[in-house]
Design an enzyme around this catalytic site. Sequence first.
Site, mmCIF file in Angstrom:
data_model
loop_
_atom_site.group_PDB
_atom_site.id
_atom_site.type_symbol
_atom_site.label_atom_id
_atom_site.label_comp_id
_atom_site.label_asym_id
_atom_site.label_seq_id
_atom_site.Cartn_x
_atom_site.Cartn_y
_atom_site.Cartn_z
ATOM 1 C CD GLU A 88 0.807 -21.407 22.654
ATOM 2 O OE1 GLU A 88 0.483 -20.195 22.734
ATOM 3 O OE2 GLU A 88 1.777 -21.787 21.987
ATOM 4 C CG LEU A 240 -4.882 5.949 3.060
ATOM 5 C CD1 LEU A 240 -3.396 6.283 3.131
ATOM 6 C CD2 LEU A 240 -5.140 5.061 1.846
ATOM 7 N N GLY A 326 0.548 5.270 -6.148
ATOM 8 C CA GLY A 326 0.429 5.367 -7.604
ATOM 9 C C GLY A 326 1.555 4.595 -8.298
ATOM 10 C CB ALA A 330 3.513 0.868 -7.664
HETATM 11 N N1 LIG Z 1 2.942 -20.438 19.973
HETATM 12 C C1 LIG Z 1 2.866 -19.088 20.164
HETATM 13 N N2 LIG Z 1 1.761 -18.574 20.689
HETATM 14 C C2 LIG Z 1 1.634 -17.246 20.804
HETATM 15 O O1 LIG Z 1 0.499 -16.745 21.287
HETATM 16 C C3 LIG Z 1 2.693 -16.400 20.426
HETATM 17 N N3 LIG Z 1 2.575 -15.050 20.546
HETATM 18 C C4 LIG Z 1 3.863 -16.999 19.924
HETATM 19 N N4 LIG Z 1 4.918 -16.221 19.596
HETATM 20 C C5 LIG Z 1 6.271 -16.674 19.461
HETATM 21 O O2 LIG Z 1 7.041 -16.148 20.529
HETATM 22 C C6 LIG Z 1 7.699 -14.943 20.103
HETATM 23 C C7 LIG Z 1 7.309 -13.787 20.968
HETATM 24 O O3 LIG Z 1 7.591 -14.071 22.296
HETATM 25 P P1 LIG Z 1 7.227 -12.967 23.445
HETATM 26 O O4 LIG Z 1 5.787 -12.566 23.235
HETATM 27 O O5 LIG Z 1 8.174 -11.839 23.249
HETATM 28 O O6 LIG Z 1 7.430 -13.700 24.721
HETATM 29 C C8 LIG Z 1 7.251 -14.692 18.672
HETATM 30 O O7 LIG Z 1 8.291 -14.146 17.890
HETATM 31 C C9 LIG Z 1 6.896 -16.102 18.225
HETATM 32 O O8 LIG Z 1 8.046 -16.806 17.889
HETATM 33 N N5 LIG Z 1 3.919 -18.350 19.781
HETATM 34 ZN ZN ZN Z 2 4.480 -19.001 23.907
#
Ligand SMILES: Nc1nc(O)c(N)c(N[C@@H]2O[C@H](COP(=O)(O)O)[C@@H](O)[C@H]2O)n1
Ligand code: ZN
Length: 396
Positions: A88, A240, A326, A330
């Site tokens: 975001e 791998l 294997g 598993a």
């Molecule tokens: N909505 C959202 N957008 C992202 O890009 C995210 N990485 C997450 N992650 C959420 O926040 C936790 C990690 O937080 P920090 O990176 O340590 O601040 C992760 O566990 C998700 O719950 N959410």
């Molecule tokens: Zn966030």
Amino acid sequence: MDNSPVVAQADVSLSNSLLVSLTAKSDSQLQQKVGTDFDRAMMQRCLELARRALGRTSPNPLVGAVVVKDGEIVGEGFHPRAGEPHAEVFALKAAGANARGATVYVNLEPCNHYGRTPPCSEALIAAGVAKVVVGMVDPNPLVAGGGIARLRAVGIEVLVGVEEADCRKLNEGFIHRILYKRPLGILKYAMTLDGKIATTNGHSAWVTNQEARSVVHQMRAACDAVIVGGNTVRLDNPRLTSHQQEAHNPLRVVMSRSLNLPEEANLWQTKEAPTLVLTEVGANPIFREQLLKQGVEVVELSPLTPERAMAYLYERGFCSVLWECGGTLAASAIAQGAVQKVLAFIAPKIIGGSNAPTPVGDLGFTTMTEALSLESVQVRVVGADCLIEGYLPLRQ
Ligand SMILES: Nc1nc(O)c(N)c(N[C@@H]2O[C@H](COP(=O)(O)O)[C@@H](O)[C@H]2O)n1
Ligand SMILES: [Zn+2]
């Protein structure tokens, strides 16, 4: 009248990556459509962006975000790795002043806590967005609806559940990690039509065709680790890796109690990808030193079991682990609850051999009623081979 499944037959000949659901309806068909066609297209774009970081975000999820103003995309972003800003924040930054009054699409609920980074809910509020469209609620107890509630509390419209099935699928490893405090274990194997993974003398190159092997390479790129046993190293000398220039390579993990492993092996070449050998305390100290000198990590776990290995990989922050071992390993991995998902490639070949190895060793079952029936099964034709994907029933 011919009642054979004509549609499936016709499609198989038309496409080599067709997805045919064995269940009456697929998850996405069952899911009620949420949002408009435009909302769903924007959410698919978020998933596309999120995939750019495939295999690199653990323990964090794969997240993409899109900012839309007056029907146009004005900003996009994805979460590149843990410790870096969330999707975001990148999308808002790209949108700049255009974010005011805009709609933000994101495949996972915006966070509402201070983790490695500050809360995205506050960033969205500060940017003055009018609406947030969310793919799925974040199962992380630190978020769990809190981000949505915070946005709604300040009057931002929030729509939840757009393309939810696809959003959950992309982050199934992250969801499993959060809910069960273990990485998602995925057992992958390739077998002939008569259920053999190799000939009687162990030769297995190749059971499936190039197309299926390329799909396996993509699976590796999406996983944090891939595990094999010592026997696979001795017999197959695998690499791998994901075999793709830009793609992520998983941590290659060998489980070997004795450290009775070949002196030379592709897995000891650690320039392309890292290798971790899990062994018992005190096993073969001379060979252990040799591995360490070549840059192979060696960790001693006693007793060395699939469950212990998964607990250790959870502590290392992993979300998904591919078992490419294997049949004996598993079977123990399944018995110990280290496998939740199965990916079985079936090649239309018959090799025979009453002692030829099979994909899963002894589970101690004596009646067919004890068989583990996979759920949410999907069948996909990959080139000349077939891929069956499904989930083991959850253990109580
Ligand atoms: N909505 C959202 N957008 C992202 O890009 C995210 N990485 C997450 N992650 C959420 O926040 C936790 C990690 O937080 P920090 O990176 O340590 O601040 C992760 O566990 C998700 O719950 N959410
Ligand atoms: Zn966030």
